[in-house]
Design a protein around this motif. Structure first.
Motif, PDB file in Angstrom:
ATOM      1  N   ASN A  38       0.795  -1.226   0.000  1.00  0.00           N
ATOM      2  CA  ASN A  38       0.000   0.000   0.000  1.00  0.00           C
ATOM      3  C   ASN A  38       0.831   1.282   0.000  1.00  0.00           C
ATOM      4  N   ILE A  44      -5.607   1.782  -0.313  1.00  0.00           N
ATOM      5  CA  ILE A  44      -6.413   1.747   0.906  1.00  0.00           C
ATOM      6  C   ILE A  44      -6.010   2.918   1.795  1.00  0.00           C
ATOM      7  N   LYS A  81     -15.507   1.656  -0.337  1.00  0.00           N
ATOM      8  CA  LYS A  81     -15.102   2.826  -1.101  1.00  0.00           C
ATOM      9  C   LYS A  81     -15.335   4.092  -0.283  1.00  0.00           C
ATOM     10  N   THR A 124     -11.274   2.567   0.533  1.00  0.00           N
ATOM     11  CA  THR A 124     -10.495   2.590  -0.704  1.00  0.00           C
ATOM     12  C   THR A 124     -10.565   3.976  -1.327  1.00  0.00           C
ATOM     13  N   THR A 143      -3.842   7.088  -6.476  1.00  0.00           N
ATOM     14  CA  THR A 143      -3.717   5.630  -6.420  1.00  0.00           C
ATOM     15  C   THR A 143      -3.012   5.155  -7.679  1.00  0.00           C
ATOM     16  N   GLY A 159      -9.169   2.854  -6.091  1.00  0.00           N
ATOM     17  CA  GLY A 159      -8.566   2.224  -4.929  1.00  0.00           C
ATOM     18  C   GLY A 159      -9.044   0.801  -4.753  1.00  0.00           C
ATOM     19  N   ALA A 160     -10.324   0.565  -4.998  1.00  0.00           N
ATOM     20  CA  ALA A 160     -10.879  -0.784  -4.868  1.00  0.00           C
ATOM     21  C   ALA A 160     -10.255  -1.728  -5.883  1.00  0.00           C
ATOM     22  N   ALA A 163      -6.526  -2.401  -5.058  1.00  0.00           N
ATOM     23  CA  ALA A 163      -6.405  -3.267  -3.883  1.00  0.00           C
ATOM     24  C   ALA A 163      -6.721  -4.714  -4.231  1.00  0.00           C
ATOM     25  N   ALA A 172     -14.238  -6.408  -3.172  1.00  0.00           N
ATOM     26  CA  ALA A 172     -14.367  -4.978  -2.904  1.00  0.00           C
ATOM     27  C   ALA A 172     -15.685  -4.445  -3.444  1.00  0.00           C
TER      28      ALA A 172
END
Length: 484
Positions: A38, A44, A81, A124, A143, A159-160, A163, A172
């Motif tokens: 990360n 995240i 999210k 996220t 991100t 972000g989801a 990740a 997610a």
């Protein structure tokens, strides 16, 4: 890679319930993975304290030892999210205005995963207020894409998607207005599903009847995971006036189905209307061969509706709805100064929109819906690329031109996603391969499978058959192995 984080979500769920792995082991494995990756990807945000998360995992293990099981997400790490309100956890919408905001209630999708046993580890990352398919904001920064950290992960569920691809989450959630569940899925080589309008209720929208373009939905590393999360998210809620009253348990059933003879309509570039970065359209068209391997027929298709009129319809609806939700910040000079230029543009466009413009756009939208229904008389599914460009420089706010054509708005480069949004049809982005040469070599791309209105199950079933017939979705971002 740790074996636990390599498991798909359903396999992980079965092993937790059988007590083959403990919830603490699962949490430890995911926290270690997050700690390694990360800092590079920034997928995240607002991470919860490790001690609290491990204590929650221990509590889940204690429940299992007593024969108690909350549901398929029992003890599973989850990060909603950052557009979804989370009780007791910071929710910023990616905006400096809400940098320190902590809600006292959960969004419906958060309520439901908590009830299914999920442990919330953080949120996220998103673009500010979810505007734009490039995930960056002034609160947390950008991100990065697990396939190439110099590139964007897309957005607004960037972000989801990042990740998921990096194995920092087993599954997610996201939301989608202009491709926000689909574009990042394509950019990160995972699956993202935009459900039919009303399938997943939104209970906290201040104007519940305005939720006609945006919807929450699931993302995953397999279609079965996506369908299972949809089974958790979906279902009638009286607090959401547009909520559909159907039993969501159907999505938790096996997705196997025979597609011999199914008719696939390829929309491509909408008759030359849409520009594409070199290689995208060719890659997606070549990927269509996978449909033939499962017994489908593929033919060129068209929707009898002017694409230019569709775009103008989209602009009117979007600025009307976005300005309605954000104008309160614009009217306050201090908050207005904190809004990004794209948000200010959206609001000002909306403030200049007359009621008759919205009415005309509603008439056009109905005509588009009927044109799509006519296309479904010939085809069982419609297919088109998920994006018009490959993942681009993470420092670029948005692509200014595609194939020599100037983009006249900050979101014109994502025009390919608006047909399912305007019609409310379910649409699943599935991996379709990787760029073959030049700057796009090795970068993921996807296609959208669009189904008839409210026929979400068939779209998921076809996506599952596609997944089994292809190998793209099983690849891992090789560039992260050394970092991990």
């Amino acid at each position: 890679m740790n074996e636990i984080v390599a498991l798909d979500a359903l396999s992980l769920s079965r092993r937790i319930r059988a007590r083959e792995v403990s919830c603490r082991e699962v949490m430890r494995a995911y926290l270690d993975r997050i700690a390694r990756l990360n800092p590079l990807l920034n997928a995240i945000v607002s991470l919860e304290p490790e001690e609290s998360l491990l204590a929650q995992a221990d509590a889940c293990d204690a429940m299992l030892s007593r024969g108690q099981w909350l549901g398929w997400m029992h003890g599973m790490p989850q990060a909603p999210k950052d557009l979804a309100q989370t009780r007791g956890m910071r929710t910023t919408w990616g905006s400096p205005i809400f940098r320190d905001f902590v809600p006292d209630q959960d969004a419906a999708i958060v309520e439901r995963v908590r009830s299914a046993g999920a442990i919330l580890v953080g949120k996220t990352n998103v673009p500010e207020f979810g505007l734009g398919s490039q995930t960056f904001n002034e609160v947390f920064g950008p991100t990065r894409n697990p396939w190439d950290p110099s590139r964007t992960a897309g957005g607004s569920s960037g972000g989801a998607a990042a990740a998921l691809a990096a194995r920092m989450l087993p599954v997610a959630d996201g939301s989608d207005m202009m491709g926000s569940l689909r574009n990042p899925a394509a950019f990160c080589n995972v699956y993202g599903f935009r459900p039919s309008r009303g399938r997943v209720p939104n209970t906290l929208a201040p104007d519940a009847f305005s939720q006609q373009l945006s919807t929450d939905g699931p993302m995953g590393r397999s279609v079965a995971d996506v369908a299972m999360l949809l089974a958790t998210q979906a279902g009638y809620d009286a607090r959401a006036p547009l909520s559909l009253d159907n039993d969501p348990a159907v999505y938790a059933q096996p997705l196997e189905r025979d597609f011999a003879g199914a008719r696939i309509g390829w929309l491509g570039d909408l008759g030359g209307h849409l520009p594409f970065e070199p290689g995208v359209l060719e890659l997606c068209r070549d990927a269509l061969k996978a449909f033939e391997t499962i017994g489908c027929t593929v033919d060129e298709a068209r929707v009898d509706f002017d694409p230019a009129r569709m775009w103008q319809t989209w602009l009117t609806w979007r600025r009307f709805l976005v300005s309605g939700s954000l104008a309160v910040h614009y009217r306050d000079p201090q908050r207005r100064a904190l809004l990004k230029p794209e948000a200010v543009w959206e609001i000002e466009q909306g403030l200049g929109t007359a009621a008759i413009d919205v009415h005309d756009a509603s008439v056009a939208r109905t005509a588009l819906y009927r044109a799509v229904l006519a296309a479904f008389e010939r085809f069982d599914f419609l297919v088109l690329p998920t994006a018009q460009v490959f993942p681009f420089d993470v420092n670029q706010r948005w692509p200014r031109q595609i194939a020599g054509r100037e983009m006249d708005t900050y979101h014109r480069w994502m025009e390919v996603v608006i047909l399912p949004t305007l019609t409310g049809c379910p649409a699943l982005s599935v991996p379709a391969g990787f760029g073959a040469s030049g700057d796009s070599a090795g970068l993921p791309m996807g296609i959208q499978i669009v189904g008839r209105p409210r026929d979400d199950l068939s779209v998921l079933q076809l996506g599952h058959a596609w997944e089994r017939a292809t190998e793209w979705g099983r690849r891992e971002p090789a560039g992260l192995r050394e970092v991990a």
